[in-house]
Design an enzyme around this catalytic site. Structure first.
Site, PDB file in Angstrom:
ATOM      1  N   HIS A   1      -7.441  -5.789  -0.606  1.00 33.47           N
ATOM      2  CA  HIS A   1      -6.362  -4.969  -0.677  1.00 33.47           C
ATOM      3  C   HIS A   1      -5.146  -5.651  -0.699  1.00 33.47           C
ATOM      4  O   HIS A   1      -4.730  -6.224   0.373  1.00 33.47           O
ATOM      5  CB  HIS A   1      -6.553  -3.929   0.573  1.00 33.47           C
ATOM      6  CG  HIS A   1      -5.534  -2.968   0.659  1.00 33.47           C
ATOM      7  ND1 HIS A   1      -5.015  -2.199  -0.500  1.00 33.47           N
ATOM      8  CD2 HIS A   1      -4.883  -2.357   1.559  1.00 33.47           C
ATOM      9  CE1 HIS A   1      -4.007  -1.330  -0.316  1.00 33.47           C
ATOM     10  NE2 HIS A   1      -3.847  -1.339   1.112  1.00 33.47           N
TER      11      HIS A   1
ATOM     12  N   ASP B   1      -9.027  -3.926  -6.193  1.00 29.48           N
ATOM     13  CA  ASP B   1      -8.382  -3.385  -4.985  1.00 29.48           C
ATOM     14  C   ASP B   1      -9.041  -2.208  -4.566  1.00 29.48           C
ATOM     15  O   ASP B   1      -8.942  -1.034  -5.499  1.00 29.48           O
ATOM     16  CB  ASP B   1      -7.055  -3.395  -5.016  1.00 29.48           C
ATOM     17  CG  ASP B   1      -6.405  -2.826  -3.757  1.00 29.48           C
ATOM     18  OD1 ASP B   1      -6.951  -2.007  -2.947  1.00 29.48           O
ATOM     19  OD2 ASP B   1      -5.060  -3.275  -3.434  1.00 29.48           O
TER      20      ASP B   1
ATOM     21  N   SER C   1       0.940  -1.188   0.081  1.00 28.51           N
ATOM     22  CA  SER C   1      -0.195   0.003   0.136  1.00 28.51           C
ATOM     23  C   SER C   1       0.860   1.149   0.038  1.00 28.51           C
ATOM     24  O   SER C   1       1.698   1.363  -0.930  1.00 28.51           O
ATOM     25  CB  SER C   1      -0.788   0.041   1.125  1.00 28.51           C
ATOM     26  OG  SER C   1      -2.133   0.785   1.156  1.00 28.51           O
TER      27      SER C   1
END
Length: 495
Positions: free
Chosen positions: A464, A436, A210
């Site tokens: 995610h 995502d 991320s």
């Protein structure tokens, strides 16, 4: 009161991949060499791991201005170590120390544990690394959960949010001091290069999730010659503006919400009926209802639209959590708030007793405010709010006006959002998941194209990030790359 505002070409291992007594520091300025050459004192800590702290300059451009501390934890390789593998869980604001210390098997699989000394670190400003400090628990409750007075988007409503933002920023500056100005990602990337040398590695081996992909890409842009093997999973496009991020995330979460509803309606316990469009309309009505008339909780807090949106977003990060989202919707429809506040509290790092386990909210805001540029002109924000609502009709309007917060931050960004090419870097693996919600797939596509040596690995799925989430194809691609240097000649398009 806050606003929501996201096949095989073998490459032999490089000569510097393993531990080195004298890691390369030939290009390091003399004033910075003491940091690169510091000796880390590792001591035993919980679960058989080792912990240490390192020193870094508060301001890398002026090392005489003082130091800060960086916290690290290390899990020694269960086999013969290739070298160190630094891991970052994202955020910004999430603790890499906690990830490795408490959730090692979630962070990396057994293959990587066997081949690497896995290191979790807290970036500057995060958790144990000279943390950004702003509010006590009671003040944080007010900051996160109070209802902003006035009609959403009105002058009075914007002014109230500006006051809240100013008070929060002033508190952060007063309690954190000088380091607050330097918790930006470029400074953190410079810390990472120093840590690479301090643990004895000539090149960086790194797995970033991320936001950790932006940290990793920033590192590659600053230190391309020091790139060993980097995996960037759940990628952020470094060239996107703040508004582009919010718009793309709005569409991402709305897409994930529709995927949840399509799945929900195949089961018997779904709280919605009719079509997916019907259910989306019902959720929009639900948000509007609590925006106008928040629902009181037993502890005195009020469930408004911002908190409900946070509670909706939280389970969308992983498809395994979708059944709990159904339970929450069912409860809210009946006027209850318990599950919604549980989700929002977990997202915000709030414990059941009302305390906050870490400083993720403070760090998230402080880092983002320095990493992007903001414009809080009311006319522009209202225009952008309309664009968000058009892009994501159900949730877009509740993710608008975020510029209000960072525009009032004590320090402004010193860098521009731009493409990162990392010319001369070794191959870099970029992992993207097709649906995502937090870091939409298009960002992974963009980053892989931008990087001169980028290679995309697509995971066709929900949730995610893609590595260590159940896809053998993704895990094999990442493991072969990190362990053997094997780079996919084409995107394997994993399922």
């Amino acid at each position: 009161m806050t606003l929501s505002g996201c096949v095989t070409a073998f490459l032999p291992p490089k000569s510097g991949a393993g531990p080195s007594v004298t890691p390369g520091t030939s290009d390091v300025d003399a004033a910075l060499k003491p940091y690169y050459e510091q000796q880390l004192a590792w001591t035993s800590c919980d679960k058989g791991m080792e912990c240490t702290t390192a020193k870094a300059p508060v301001n890398w451009d002026d090392p005489s201005a003082g130091d800060l501390e960086l916290s690290l934890v290390r899990h020694r390789a269960t086999g013969k170590a290739i070298g160190s593998l630094f891991v970052n869980p994202g955020g910004p604001g999430a603790s890499g120390v906690d990830l490795v210390a408490n959730s090692l098997d979630f962070a990396v699989d057994k293959t990587l544990q066997q081949n690497f000394d896995v290191i979790g670190f807290d970036p500057r400003g995060v958790a144990r690394s000279t943390p950004v400090t702003c509010y006590d628990a009671k003040q944080m409750d007010s900051f996160l959960y109070d209802i902003t007075p006035g009609e959403r988007g009105s002058d009075a409503w914007i002014a109230s949010n500006e006051t809240s933002a100013t008070e929060f920023g002033d508190a952060c500056k007063a309690k954190t001091g000088a380091p607050l100005e330097y918790v930006d990602t470029q400074s953190a990337a410079k810390d990472l290069d120093m840590l690479r040398a301090a643990v004895g590695d000539n090149e960086l081996y790194y797995l970033g999730y991320s936001y950790g992909t932006f940290l990793g890409a920033t590192y590659a842009g600053l230190f391309p010659k020091n790139v060993g093997r980097l995996v960037l999973d759940g990628a952020i496009d470094p060239s996107t503006s703040n508004f582009d991020v919010v718009e793309t995330q709005s569409k991402g979460f709305e897409s994930a919400l529709r995927a949840y509803l399509a799945d929900c309606m195949t089961g018997k316990d779904c709280p919605f009926s009719g079509s997916v469009d019907d259910a989306m309309t019902r959720i929009g009505q639900m948000l509007a209802a609590v925006d106008a008339n928040p629902i009181p909780a037993s502890d005195g807090r009020l469930l408004g639209a911002n908190t409900l949106l946070t509670a909706i977003i939280y389970p969308l990060y992983q498809a395994d959590a979708w059944p709990y989202l159904s339970q929450m919707f069912d409860e809210v429809m009946r006027g209850g708030t318990s599950i919604a506040f549980q989700f929002a509290d977990q997202y915000n790092g709030r414990d059941a007793n009302g305390t906050y386990a870490d400083n993720q909210t403070e760090a998230f805001n402080a880092i983002n405010c320095l990493d992007y540029s903001y414009n809080d002109d009311p006319t522009l924000m209202r225009q952008q709010a309309a664009e968000l609502e058009k892009a994501a009709p159900v949730i877009g309007k509740y993710m608008a006006y975020g510029d209000t917060f960072c525009a009032k931050w004590p320090y402004q960004s010193r860098t521009e959002r731009t493409e990162i090419h990392a010319k001369g870097a070794a191959p870099i693996l970029v992992v993207g998941t097709t649906n995502d919600p937090a870091t939409p797939y298009v960002w992974a596509q963009n980053l892989a194209k931008q990087l001169d040596s980028g290679h995309l690995v697509t995971y066709k799925g929900e949730g995610h990030t893609g590595y260590n989430k159940g896809s053998t194809c993704v895990n094999d691609a990442v493991d072969r790359y990190l362990v053997d240097g094997t780079v996919p000649s084409t995107d394997p398009k994993c399922t």
